[in-house]
Design a protein around this motif. Structure first.
Motif, PDB file in Angstrom:
ATOM      1  N   ALA A  98       0.860  -1.180   0.000  1.00 20.33           N
ATOM      2  CA  ALA A  98       0.000   0.000   0.000  1.00 20.33           C
ATOM      3  C   ALA A  98       0.902   1.237   0.000  1.00 20.33           C
ATOM      4  O   ALA A  98       2.076   1.166   0.348  1.00 20.33           O
ATOM      5  N   ALA A  99       0.350   2.380  -0.385  1.00 20.03           N
ATOM      6  CA  ALA A  99       1.140   3.612  -0.479  1.00 20.03           C
ATOM      7  C   ALA A  99       1.869   3.899   0.829  1.00 20.03           C
ATOM      8  O   ALA A  99       3.040   4.278   0.833  1.00 20.03           O
ATOM      9  N   GLY A 100       1.211   3.715   1.958  1.00 19.13           N
ATOM     10  CA  GLY A 100       1.847   3.950   3.246  1.00 19.13           C
ATOM     11  C   GLY A 100       3.023   3.020   3.484  1.00 19.13           C
ATOM     12  O   GLY A 100       4.060   3.428   4.008  1.00 19.13           O
ATOM     13  N   ALA A 101       2.880   1.757   3.083  1.00 19.75           N
ATOM     14  CA  ALA A 101       3.959   0.790   3.261  1.00 19.75           C
ATOM     15  C   ALA A 101       5.150   1.145   2.386  1.00 19.75           C
ATOM     16  O   ALA A 101       6.303   1.027   2.819  1.00 19.75           O
ATOM     17  N   MET A 102       4.894   1.595   1.169  1.00 20.02           N
ATOM     18  CA  MET A 102       5.982   1.964   0.273  1.00 20.02           C
ATOM     19  C   MET A 102       6.737   3.180   0.819  1.00 20.02           C
ATOM     20  O   MET A 102       7.959   3.249   0.721  1.00 20.02           O
ATOM     21  N   PRO A 113       3.577  -6.913   8.723  1.00 23.39           N
ATOM     22  CA  PRO A 113       3.512  -8.050   7.797  1.00 23.39           C
ATOM     23  C   PRO A 113       2.348  -8.007   6.802  1.00 23.39           C
ATOM     24  O   PRO A 113       2.518  -8.377   5.656  1.00 23.39           O
ATOM     25  N   GLY A 114       1.171  -7.574   7.205  1.00 21.57           N
ATOM     26  CA  GLY A 114       0.030  -7.581   6.293  1.00 21.57           C
ATOM     27  C   GLY A 114      -0.026  -6.408   5.330  1.00 21.57           C
ATOM     28  O   GLY A 114      -0.922  -6.345   4.497  1.00 21.57           O
ATOM     29  N   GLU A 144      10.354 -11.090   4.063  1.00 23.11           N
ATOM     30  CA  GLU A 144       9.936 -10.181   5.128  1.00 23.11           C
ATOM     31  C   GLU A 144      10.903  -9.013   5.097  1.00 23.11           C
ATOM     32  O   GLU A 144      12.115  -9.209   4.982  1.00 23.11           O
ATOM     33  N   GLN A 145      10.372  -7.822   5.191  1.00 21.09           N
ATOM     34  CA  GLN A 145      11.199  -6.632   5.131  1.00 21.09           C
ATOM     35  C   GLN A 145      11.439  -6.088   6.526  1.00 21.09           C
ATOM     36  O   GLN A 145      10.500  -5.834   7.260  1.00 21.09           O
ATOM     37  N   SER A 146      12.700  -5.935   6.881  1.00 19.37           N
ATOM     38  CA  SER A 146      13.080  -5.343   8.157  1.00 19.37           C
ATOM     39  C   SER A 146      13.972  -4.154   7.826  1.00 19.37           C
ATOM     40  O   SER A 146      15.172  -4.321   7.605  1.00 19.37           O
TER      41      SER A 146
END
Length: 158
Positions: A98-102, A113-114, A144-146
């Protein structure tokens, strides 16, 4: 006959942890293929039942951001097994969020995670007899992105 993913024969191959040098990423700019960035891989580790070791520095992710916001990844790495064998690993995939995640990803923050999906397909090459079996492996991975440092769980298919 329709088969579900759960019936796809697979087994855990390895967990791959990468350290990415985001500060030195080369910003190529907008090309006909999308916004291009080359991110250097500083190192990392991998471990599984049949192989484990470290990721050597010098690999990279030739990242491309499509117009729809999807991040396409194209990674090439050299792995060194604990016994010293060198293994070439290449994987391609995509990161959708989603835009916020990017925006969080761009800041190097850890993502919920979701809020994203990171999947890959991987292939290996090795000239060492002990790891020659990897030459026939096709693997899929879930990432998984950390921050800027991804962790992939790779599964051997078939």
């Amino acid at each position: 006959m329709s088969a579900s993913v759960s019936s796809l024969p697979h087994k855990h191959l390895m967990t791959l942890r990468l350290s990415v040098d985001s500060a030195r990423a080369a910003q190529i700019g907008r090309t006909p293929e999308g916004q291009r960035t080359i991110a250097l891989i500083e190192g990392g580790t991998f471990d599984g039942a049949r192989c484990k070791g470290k990721v050597l520095p010098g690999g990279a992710d030739w990242v491309r951001f499509r117009a729809d916001g999807t991040m396409m990844i194209d990674v090439r790495l050299t792995l060194q097994a604990d016994e010293g064998a060198l293994i070439y690993l290449t994987y391609q995939g995509r990161f959708i969020g989603a835009a916020g995640a990017m925006a969080q990803l761009a800041r190097g923050e850890t993502l919920e995670p979701g809020s994203y999906s990171l999947v890959t397909i991987a292939r290996f090459e090795c000239g060492n007899d002990q790891y020659a079996w990897l030459n026939n492996v096709i693997a899929v991975g879930i990432g998984e992105q950390s921050g800027f440092n991804p962790v992939y769980t790779l599964y051997e298919i078939g």
